[in-house]
Design an enzyme around this catalytic site. Structure first.
Site, PDB file in Angstrom:
ATOM      1  N   ASP A  14     -38.269  34.428  27.227  1.00  0.00           N
ATOM      2  CA  ASP A  14     -36.836  34.424  27.541  1.00  0.00           C
ATOM      3  C   ASP A  14     -36.522  35.103  28.877  1.00  0.00           C
ATOM      4  O   ASP A  14     -35.660  35.991  28.947  1.00  0.00           O
ATOM      5  CB  ASP A  14     -36.045  35.147  26.427  1.00  0.00           C
ATOM      6  N   GLU A 174     -28.558  27.218  23.220  1.00  0.00           N
ATOM      7  CA  GLU A 174     -28.716  28.658  23.438  1.00  0.00           C
ATOM      8  C   GLU A 174     -28.980  28.961  24.909  1.00  0.00           C
ATOM      9  O   GLU A 174     -28.952  28.072  25.755  1.00  0.00           O
ATOM     10  CB  GLU A 174     -29.852  29.219  22.563  1.00  0.00           C
TER      11      GLU A 174
HETATM   12  C1  6LW Z   1     -33.896  33.559  22.022  1.00  0.00           C
HETATM   13  C2  6LW Z   1     -33.514  32.141  22.150  1.00  0.00           C
HETATM   14  C3  6LW Z   1     -34.823  31.579  22.305  1.00  0.00           C
HETATM   15  O1  6LW Z   1     -32.888  34.431  21.787  1.00  0.00           O
HETATM   16  O2  6LW Z   1     -35.670  32.279  21.536  1.00  0.00           O
HETATM   17  O3  6LW Z   1     -36.092  30.215  23.653  1.00  0.00           O
HETATM   18  C4  6LW Z   1     -34.937  33.351  20.979  1.00  0.00           C
HETATM   19  N1  6LW Z   1     -35.050  30.668  23.153  1.00  0.00           N
HETATM   20  O4  6LW Z   1     -32.727  31.824  23.219  1.00  0.00           O
HETATM   21  C5  6LW Z   1     -35.814  34.502  20.674  1.00  0.00           C
HETATM   22  O5  6LW Z   1     -36.608  34.859  21.766  1.00  0.00           O
END
Ligand code: 6LW
Length: 496
Positions: A14, A174
């Site tokens: 991340d 996300e």
């Molecule tokens: C993070 C989310 C993700 O918060 O994995 O790849 C989660 N994306 O955005 C946990 O690292």
């Protein structure tokens, strides 16, 4: 020049990046490990040097007994008026917060909490205003990318939280980040989940709160259709402009074990991909929207050389930068010296979501030789290849009533088995050696001038696809059992 991906290897997921002057700063998530949020700097985007962590005090992050792959989720790093801010989520306690510092080499502030739910918070500063954004559900119960304005001093919300974008229809929208480029607001995000379907998507608009117009050719970056290709799961990125005005995406991805071995155990890593804007202000990324291992580019000067540290020892690493603990460490059980480590065990085992006596360094590549001299006074101590409490392989020395023995223990889900053991008699010293390849760990013992092969185990049972979760293998040195006492020296992890 050519550069190779990943630019940071091993469990550093991340990533988020910002630039101040001619220096780039990068942070990653760290889940149940302490200290939290590794912090790196670079002058050229390909050579990254870890300078510390953002969360170094118990008062900043509550990790006591957090679940594996809970704790610290995706961070964002930004600089505003000379002050650095790092915002993240404690996913176990469901708290979003930020910390700040005026000295990137110094300590960070106490947490400032923001009363907006969800994960993956982002901070965006403009004209004295601060916008806080993450993915979750807004005050009306509408899901998506959710935004509010906050007071940066107190973290208090100045507006209600409003859902501003629902993405392109992929699952797990996300990792949102906001940028203003040539007068337009760009909203970059991820979809598809952090596994093989991962992708980066974006939209842009004239106002910070939308509406946003989707890029016609989303996903802008994904390797999801590249079957049998080593680099998978690219997505969750952050844009950055270099000194020459070129744009790049720093993002996560992982390396699967082999062409037809769709498992990864080294964690999610950091990748660098060139980004190019067209005349209409839309951008593309990478090699036809994919990330490749080796990019040939004239954006970096020919005298930039990509360096890679191949050997990690007690002497050439720093305890508080390269090494990490599980959750809330009982620091009195660790004596950290320049060329020696002494550990005292407790009754807390590595099979519990707690804080056993354990200090570890990330496994950064497939092929490695890991070795260490161990001298055991009491109890049990050794090297563990640790994915989580249910998935770890231990090579240990143990004392029982008949003397000392060395053992190879495999923990795979509910199967916990001592696969091989060998008596050492009254000899309490051993050189433990693990030879790692992409698909196997081989466990050895070196004693009396002989290299003895104890056994071997498949790497795939320590992968995220088997264990679940968001972490990668950590090479841990541990002691277990009340009264256990062990001295480790000559540690070496050499990548081949
Ligand atoms: C993070 C989310 C993700 O918060 O994995 O790849 C989660 N994306 O955005 C946990 O690292």
């Amino acid at each position: 020049m050519k550069y190779n991906n990943p630019v940071i290897k091993g469990f550093y997921p991340d990533p988020s990046v910002c630039k101040v002057g001619d220096t780039y700063y990068l942070v990653c998530s760290s889940m149940q490990y302490f200290p939290g949020v590794p912090l790196f700097e670079s002058k050229d985007l390909i050579n990254w040097n870890q300078i510390g962590h953002c969360l170094t005090r118990e008062s900043q992050i509550q990790l006591d007994k957090v679940n594996s792959s809970g704790g610290v989720f995706a961070p964002t790093i930004r600089n505003n008026n000379g002050r650095f801010y790092m915002t993240t989520t404690n996913d176990t306690t469901h708290q979003n917060f930020y910390v700040w510092t005026d000295d990137i080499y110094g300590e960070w502030s106490e947490p400032v909490y923001v009363d907006q739910g969800g994960i993956d918070p982002d901070l965006y500063f403009e004209n004295g205003k601060t916008f806080f954004m993450g993915n979750g559900t807004d005050d009306q119960g509408i899901g998506g990318i959710v935004q509010c304005e906050i007071d940066i001093e107190s973290g208090n919300k100045l507006t209600s939280s409003r859902s501003i974008w629902q993405g392109t229809g992929g699952r797990f929208l996300e990792a949102p980040h906001m940028y203003k480029i040539n007068g337009k607001y760009y909203l970059l995000a991820a979809e598809g989940g952090t596994e093989f379907g991962h992708m980066a998507i974006y939209a842009r608009g004239d106002s910070i709160s939308g509406p946003f117009e989707e890029y016609l050719y989303n996903p802008v970056l994904t390797n999801r259709n590249l079957g049998g290709y080593e680099i998978q799961a690219v997505g969750h990125g952050d844009l950055i402009q270099d000194n020459n005005g070129n744009w790049w995406m720093i993002h996560l991805g992982f390396r699967q074990m082999g062409q037809w071995l769709t498992y990864h155990h080294l964690g999610r890593e950091v990748f660098l991909t060139p980004v190019t804007f067209d005349e209409e202000g839309w951008f593309t990324a990478g090699h036809s929207g994919t990330t490749i291992t080796c990019f040939e580019t004239n954006r970096l000067s020919d005298d930039v050389v990509q360096k890679e540290k191949k050997s990690f020892t007690f002497e050439n690493t720093e305890w508080d930068k390269d090494w990490c603990y599980l959750r809330l460490p009982h620091t009195h059980n660790y004596i950290l010296e320049q060329n020696k480590l002494t550990l005292k065990g407790t009754e807390i085992t590595m099979d519990q979501p707690d804080s056993p006596t354990f200090i570890g360094i990330r496994q950064k590549d497939f092929n490695a030789i890991i070795s260490c001299d161990l001298s055991l006074m009491h109890g049990e101590a050794g090297i563990t290849l640790y994915m989580d409490e249910h998935h770890h392989y231990d090579l240990a020395v143990r004392k029982d009533k008949n003397g000392y023995k060395v053992l190879e223990r495999l923990n795979i889900g509910d199967i916990k088995s001592i696969e091989n053991e060998m008596d050492l008699g009254s000899n309490n010293q051993a050189t433990l050696i693990i030879r790692a390849s992409h698909d196997r760990y081989n466990f050895h013992l070196y004693t009396d001038g002989k290299d003895i092969h104890l056994g071997s185990a498949q790497t795939k049972y320590l992968s995220s696809e088997v264990a679940g979760g968001f972490t990668g293998v950590i090479i841990g040195l541990y002691a277990y059992g009340q009264g256990s006492l062990a001295e480790f020296s000559k540690f070496k992890c050499e990548y081949l």
